[in-house]
Motif scaffolding. Structure first.
Motif, PDB file in Angstrom:
ATOM      1  N   HIS A  30      -1.398  -3.005  -3.040  1.00 23.08           N
ATOM      2  CA  HIS A  30      -0.530  -2.304  -3.995  1.00 23.08           C
ATOM      3  C   HIS A  30       0.667  -3.164  -4.367  1.00 23.08           C
ATOM      4  O   HIS A  30       0.969  -4.148  -3.711  1.00 23.08           O
ATOM      5  CB  HIS A  30      -0.025  -0.989  -3.398  1.00 23.08           C
ATOM      6  CG  HIS A  30       0.871  -1.166  -2.201  1.00 23.08           C
ATOM      7  ND1 HIS A  30       0.390  -1.516  -0.965  1.00 23.08           N
ATOM      8  CD2 HIS A  30       2.222  -1.064  -2.061  1.00 23.08           C
ATOM      9  CE1 HIS A  30       1.395  -1.604  -0.108  1.00 23.08           C
ATOM     10  NE2 HIS A  30       2.519  -1.342  -0.753  1.00 23.08           N
ATOM     11  N   GLU A  35       4.825  -2.239  -5.122  1.00 30.76           N
ATOM     12  CA  GLU A  35       5.707  -1.110  -4.833  1.00 30.76           C
ATOM     13  C   GLU A  35       5.920  -0.288  -6.104  1.00 30.76           C
ATOM     14  O   GLU A  35       5.711  -0.776  -7.221  1.00 30.76           O
ATOM     15  CB  GLU A  35       7.050  -1.622  -4.309  1.00 30.76           C
ATOM     16  CG  GLU A  35       6.958  -2.363  -3.002  1.00 30.76           C
ATOM     17  CD  GLU A  35       6.341  -1.517  -1.882  1.00 30.76           C
ATOM     18  OE1 GLU A  35       6.848  -0.410  -1.626  1.00 30.76           O
ATOM     19  OE2 GLU A  35       5.354  -1.961  -1.278  1.00 30.76           O
ATOM     20  N   SER A  51      10.378  -4.639  -1.290  1.00 29.87           N
ATOM     21  CA  SER A  51      10.137  -3.845  -0.096  1.00 29.87           C
ATOM     22  C   SER A  51      10.603  -4.615   1.133  1.00 29.87           C
ATOM     23  O   SER A  51      10.543  -5.846   1.185  1.00 29.87           O
ATOM     24  CB  SER A  51       8.638  -3.543  -0.051  1.00 29.87           C
ATOM     25  OG  SER A  51       8.217  -3.252   1.238  1.00 29.87           O
ATOM     26  N   HIS A  57       0.519  -6.735  -2.267  1.00 31.93           N
ATOM     27  CA  HIS A  57       0.346  -6.977  -0.836  1.00 31.93           C
ATOM     28  C   HIS A  57      -0.548  -5.942  -0.182  1.00 31.93           C
ATOM     29  O   HIS A  57      -0.705  -4.828  -0.686  1.00 31.93           O
ATOM     30  CB  HIS A  57       1.701  -7.045  -0.129  1.00 31.93           C
ATOM     31  CG  HIS A  57       2.561  -5.827  -0.329  1.00 31.93           C
ATOM     32  ND1 HIS A  57       3.154  -5.510  -1.542  1.00 31.93           N
ATOM     33  CD2 HIS A  57       2.933  -4.833   0.533  1.00 31.93           C
ATOM     34  CE1 HIS A  57       3.859  -4.403  -1.413  1.00 31.93           C
ATOM     35  NE2 HIS A  57       3.730  -3.955  -0.168  1.00 31.93           N
TER      36      HIS A  57
END
Ligand SMILES: O=C(O)CCC(=O)C(=O)O
Ligand SMILES: [Fe+2]
Length: 1037
Positions: free
Chosen positions: A782, A784, A790, A862
């Motif tokens: 995904h 963020e 993040s 990631h």
């Protein structure tokens, strides 16, 4: 322009041999008329003439191109051709024409009719993600599109097919209030909603919907039959519905009624057979199966059940034949393989039995149970030892190879169905001369092919079009030859469908990576940005309020064109293969000063991702505050979301039968508590310790042991505890205070963190979330929310493994997702590293040890897997940079296009930032972007309020409460800033005030008579904020 003279001059508009009325009529035809046109003979003749005329025009193009000054055809002709082919259900030709239009004309990007037609074509060609993409473009460009209801319905079907049920549900619900014309009934929508509930295992609710459908007096017989069939099957299968014999009775009743309405449905007969079989009414069961086979396409399920029935009747040869029919029809039908295996095993034909089990395990669609796997292993080992002995067992059934060589009835060969109703075929008389290439066209085609390398773009397109037509023509001929032997009446060849699936969006080239840098784009808009508020609003003075088109009543945070963003094309040039495994940026932080330094901050902002080691030590962070022990002591009953996942190596993602590498990685969601999950985590740890010591003693005593390891047989399903909300300061005060020691860039709350300027909590974004893991737990791929950054700290004791891909490659990954039939935003996926390598995507892969902080920069893709037993804490931050802000707004528009809720309300946030922050010279780019959003938002508010006034509506001023949450539209999930359209809706016992956006409110009540309109800020207020938002010249202070 569209005067009679215009028609005369324009070869697209003037079609020889047609009356003026017919000319006009044919010009009006577009994708909107699909399913809404009376396809009478005169209409078809009209379309045929137009198609012939347009094709003839195209053939003349290359000659014309040679004459200096000759005016070439408007590329719009391809769109017209696309529409006309669509209306006569010539999908492939329509696709070729729409594609050409897209390539040749930028007008396509603004044309919802084009996108709607394209969506319909993709849908018919079973390219569902492509269809969704095209339909969503149509709605993005025009939320009030004339066929919005048809789009919403198809989007519902597509997301149901993708198993993204909550999204499907929303689309179906929206069709209930959409006023645009619709070919489906309310009952049909309710049926699909009920079916979604059934698929989700919410059987009671499903039943309620189904009952509502059959009780409706306007429900047609076909639908009634379908619903009764579903109900019958639910009674047969769902144990919660009561005692067994009662359920079977109910099931038979439903199925019988269903057959009264639709006696020729093979599926219903099959279900009937299953119920009778369960009731031991063998004779009736056989009769029902027989009817099923008579009525429907050959079906492996039916044959498998017939096999079971024969086996129960002790008729092994008949059973064998039935199972063989099943696996011949469907090689992946694992139940039939396993049943056949057991039949052989029962008769002691062990090698045949083993063969069947192995086929079922290897090719099966459904996963083999551990007992089958065990049985296969056992057989394999025994056979290895004594093959000759087994071979001498007298056989009662033919061996598998012999059995498979038996011919199966010719009528049993047939394919799969789309999630749709019936496929329609071309309406044109066949074979139609005007579709087949004429001699002249063939000559042109050959000539173009000979000079392929010297063609100009227009000629290239013509070549492509003619080639596509030629291909289609050949396929048609082939198909006509084939129809003599097969029953297929489908004009779309499976090869075409496969080709489309292999190459998603054959049409849509992505934005090239040669886009101007942000600074240059902003430079070009400098004058705009520096206008005062009154100058901005003066721009709107010439608008005709009350008569505005939807283009004027739209807010786009990204640009003035009103177009959605496009994902970036692969960065060029490709990196060499040796550069595809870069080392992850990693810093060993020496001391507190370094941790808090500006250098550190700048360093992080330059990396797509980074690991900070030793940070927790130098800041003396007490991470034990987040250990399972402390968590359980602090809030044992706190809610935790639990995902049940398959355990596998971090570079693997196999399908449920372990036979194929896939991207999709769905997991079942449940809820539990922190203490229960903590217990599970501890137990799993103990178990592993124990196994470790046992394994050790085995290998100590027999170091040559090469037998199957104990580990391989371990259960492969694990549970991942995720999204534990740590926002409540009453419960987590000490924990949250501890995190205040972190440097400002990575802190949950900091003046420099954009997310701290929201005065409400967005769970997991400006608040902390906790993850509890055992080895193998994975967070799928995904970016963020809104591309924010993040921050993630591993609490330990075990490690986590990370995979990160820089933001520039998200378009490539998005495309790979589509190719693998999984939705980038709404779906769950685990990238295949080989696919990434083949696509030249560099992947950072690294291990996060306990105490390590992982920094994920804006937009980095990631995915994470636990190597050991550990907890992680994570949250988002929004650094005060132009890059972050721009990527946020870009994602905001992308989400709007994809019907994905933007949980950061960017408009609201931007006004808050404008109020709170003084922009210095160094923030100039960020300031420019903020000014642009303020400008667009302010303008939108002014225009909408004036427009409402002109419609005789006044918005009531009601100031926003402090800490009041940002608002979202109940129907489309869009952020609604300032001007709220409110409807009082009755819930069970109470009523509720529900907010909608302008477009959705108008769908409910076109004249807004029943809708309360509030505005929370006066335009004057917004103007003041805008004018006060200036750059501070820090040198003068
Ligand atoms: O620890 C996890 O599994 C969540 C990782 C993640 O996606 C994040 O921190 O952004
Ligand atoms: Fe994440």
């Amino acid at each position: 322009m569209d005067s009679k003279e215009g028609i005369k001059e324009d070869p697209i508009k003037s079609i020889p041999g047609l009356s003026l009325a017919d000319q006009q009529r044919i010009q009006d035809f577009d994708s909107r008329h699909y399913d809404y046109l009376d396809m009478s003979v005169p209409t078809l003749a009209l379309i045929s003439k137009a198609l012939a005329h347009y094709n003839a025009l195209l053939v003349q193009e290359p000659e014309k191109a040679k004459q200096p000054g000759a005016s070439l055809l408007n590329p719009q002709i391809f769109c017209r051709l696309g529409h006309l082919y669509l209306l006569v259900l010539e999908w492939e030709k329509a696709l070729a024409c729409y594609q050409t239009f897209y390539i040749k004309s930028s007008l396509s990007r603004k044309d919802p009719y084009f996108y709607y037609g394209l969506g319909l074509v993709y849908y018919q060609l079973e390219c569902y993600l492509g269809a969704a993409f095209a339909f969503q473009h149509a709605l993005y460009l025009d939320p009030g599109f004339a066929r919005s209801n048809e789009i919403l319905f198809r989007l519902g079907l597509i997301f149901k097919y993708l198993e993204i049920y909550d999204v499907a549900h929303r689309f179906f619900r929206r069709t209930m209030t959409d006023p645009s014309p619709f070919t489906e009934t309310k009952e049909m929508i309710n049926f699909h909603i009920g079916h979604i509930y059934e698929l989700q295992g919410r059987y009671e609710t499903a039943k309620k919907y189904y009952e509502q459908v059959i009780q409706s007096p306007t429900c047609d017989n076909q639908l009634r039959a379908d619903v009764l069939r579903q109900m019958g099957w639910m009674f047969h299968t769902v144990e919660d519905f009561g005692e067994r014999s009662m359920r079977e009775g109910q099931a038979i009743k439903c199925l019988t009624k269903s057959l009264e309405h639709d006696p020729n449905n093979g599926q219903t007969w099959y279900f009937m057979g299953r119920c009778y079989a369960a009731m031991m009414r063998v004779h009736d069961a056989f009769a029902a199966y027989r009817s099923s086979i008579d009525k429907s396409e050959a079906n492996a399920d039916t044959w498998c059940s017939i096999g079971t029935l024969y086996q129960q009747q002790n008729q092994p040869m008949d059973a064998l034949q039935a199972y063989v029919c099943a696996v011949q029809l469907d090689k992946t039908h694992s139940p039939a393989w396993f049943d056949l295996g057991m039949l052989y095993e029962g008769l002691k034909q062990f090698p045949d039995a083993l063969h069947c089990y192995q086929n079922g395990i290897k090719h099966g669609k459904t996963a083999a149970t551990p007992s089958i796997i065990q049985r296969a292993e056992l057989l394999e080992n025994s056979i290895k030892g004594s093959f000759a002995a087994f071979d001498s067992v007298p056989k009662t059934l033919p061996h598998l190879e012999e059995a498979l060589a038996l011919p199966i009835a010719a009528e049993l060969t047939a394919g799969h169905r789309p999630p749709q109703t019936v496929k329609k075929t071309s309406l044109l008389p066949e074979p139609s001369d005007n579709i087949a290439l004429s001699n002249q066209q063939m000559q042109v085609l050959n000539m173009l092919k000979q000079h392929e390398s010297q063609l100009d773009p227009a000629q290239q397109v013509l070549l492509a079009t003619l080639q596509a037509q030629f291909m289609v023509q050949q396929q048609e001929q082939q198909l006509q030859n084939n129809t003599k032997t097969s029953a297929s009446n489908n004009t779309v060849s499976p090869a075409t469908i496969q080709a489309l699936k292999d190459k998603p969006f054959p049409l849509l080239p992505f934005a090239s990576s040669t886009r101007l840098p942000l600074s240059e784009r902003l430079e070009a808009m400098d004058e705009l940005i520096r206008k005062s508020a009154s100058e901005v609003l003066a721009e709107c003075s010439s608008l005709e309020y009350g008569k505005l088109s939807s283009d004027h009543l739209k807010l786009n945070l990204l640009n003035e064109t009103g177009l959605p963003p496009t994902p970036p094309a692969a960065p060029m040039p490709h990196l060499p293969k040796s550069a595809l495994h870069p080392l992850a940026p990693s810093v060993f932080v020496e001391n507190k000063k370094e941790a808090l330094s500006k250098d550190m901050e700048d360093y992080l902002l330059r990396q797509p991702c980074a690991i900070l080691k030793n940070l927790s030590n130098v800041l003396r962070l007490d991470l034990s505050l987040f250990s399972t022990k402390t968590l359980v002591e602090t809030a044992p009953d706190h809610q935790i979301e639990v995902r049940t996942q398959k355990k596998q190596r971090s570079e693997d993602n196999f399908d449920s039968s372990n036979s194929e590498r896939i991207w999709k990685c769905e997991s079942v969601r449940n809820w539990s508590t922190v203490s229960k999950y903590g217990m599970y985590q501890a137990q799993e740890f103990q178990k592993a310790l124990q196994e470790d010591s046992e394994n050790k003693s085995i290998s100590d005593s027999d170091s040559n042991n090469s037998g199957p390891s104990k580990k391989a047989k371990k259960s492969s399903m694990i549970r991942f505890g995720t999204n534990v909300d740590l926002s409540d300061t009453n419960i987590w005060r000490i924990q949250l205070a501890e995190l205040d020691k972190l440097p400002p860039l990575v802190k949950v709350k900091a003046a420099k963190n954009m997310l701290s300027h929201l005065d409400h909590t967005i769970l997991g974004m400006n608040s902390v979330q906790l993850y509890m893991k055992i080895p193998g737990c994975r967070t799928p791929g995904h970016q963020e929310n809104l591309n924010f950054c993040s921050v993630n700290i591993n609490i330990g004791p075990g490690d986590c493994e990370w995979f990160c891909v820089a933001h520039e490659y998200w378009g490539v990954i998005q495309q790979l997702c589509e190719k693998n039939d999984v939705h980038f935003l709404h779906g769950s996926w685990w990238p295949n590293l080989n696919d990434l390598r083949n696509a030249n995507v560099p992947v950072y892969r690294f291990v996060q040890k306990p105490g390590d902080l992982v920094w994920v920069n804006s937009g980095t893709v990631h995915w994470v897997q636990a190597l050991g037993w550990c907890n992680n804490i994570a949250w988002n931050v929004g650094p005060f940079t132009a890059e972050q802000y721009y990527l946020g707004t870009e994602r905001y528009e992308w989400n709007k296009l994809q019907n994905f809720k933007s949980i950061v309300p960017m408009v609201h946030l931007t006004w808050a930032v404008a109020v709170n922050v003084l922009f210095e010279k160094k923030d100039e780019q960020m300031w420019k972007l903020v000014r642009l959003t303020l400008r667009r938002s302010m303008r939108y508010c002014q225009v909408l309020l004036e427009h409402l006034k002109a419609m005789g509506k006044t918005a009531k001023y009601q100031a926003r409460d402090k800490n009041e949450n940002a608002h979202y539209c109940k129907d489309c999930d869009l952020e609604v800033f300032n001007i709220l359209f409110i409807i009082k809706e009755k819930e069970k016992d109470s009523s509720e005030y529900v907010v909608r956006c302008y477009d959705c409110a108008r769908k409910i009540d076109k004249d807004l008579k029943t809708i309360l309109i509030l505005h929370q800020y006066r335009v004057k207020e917004l103007m003041e904020i805008y004018d006060r938002c200036v750059l501070i010249d820090s040198s003068s202070s």
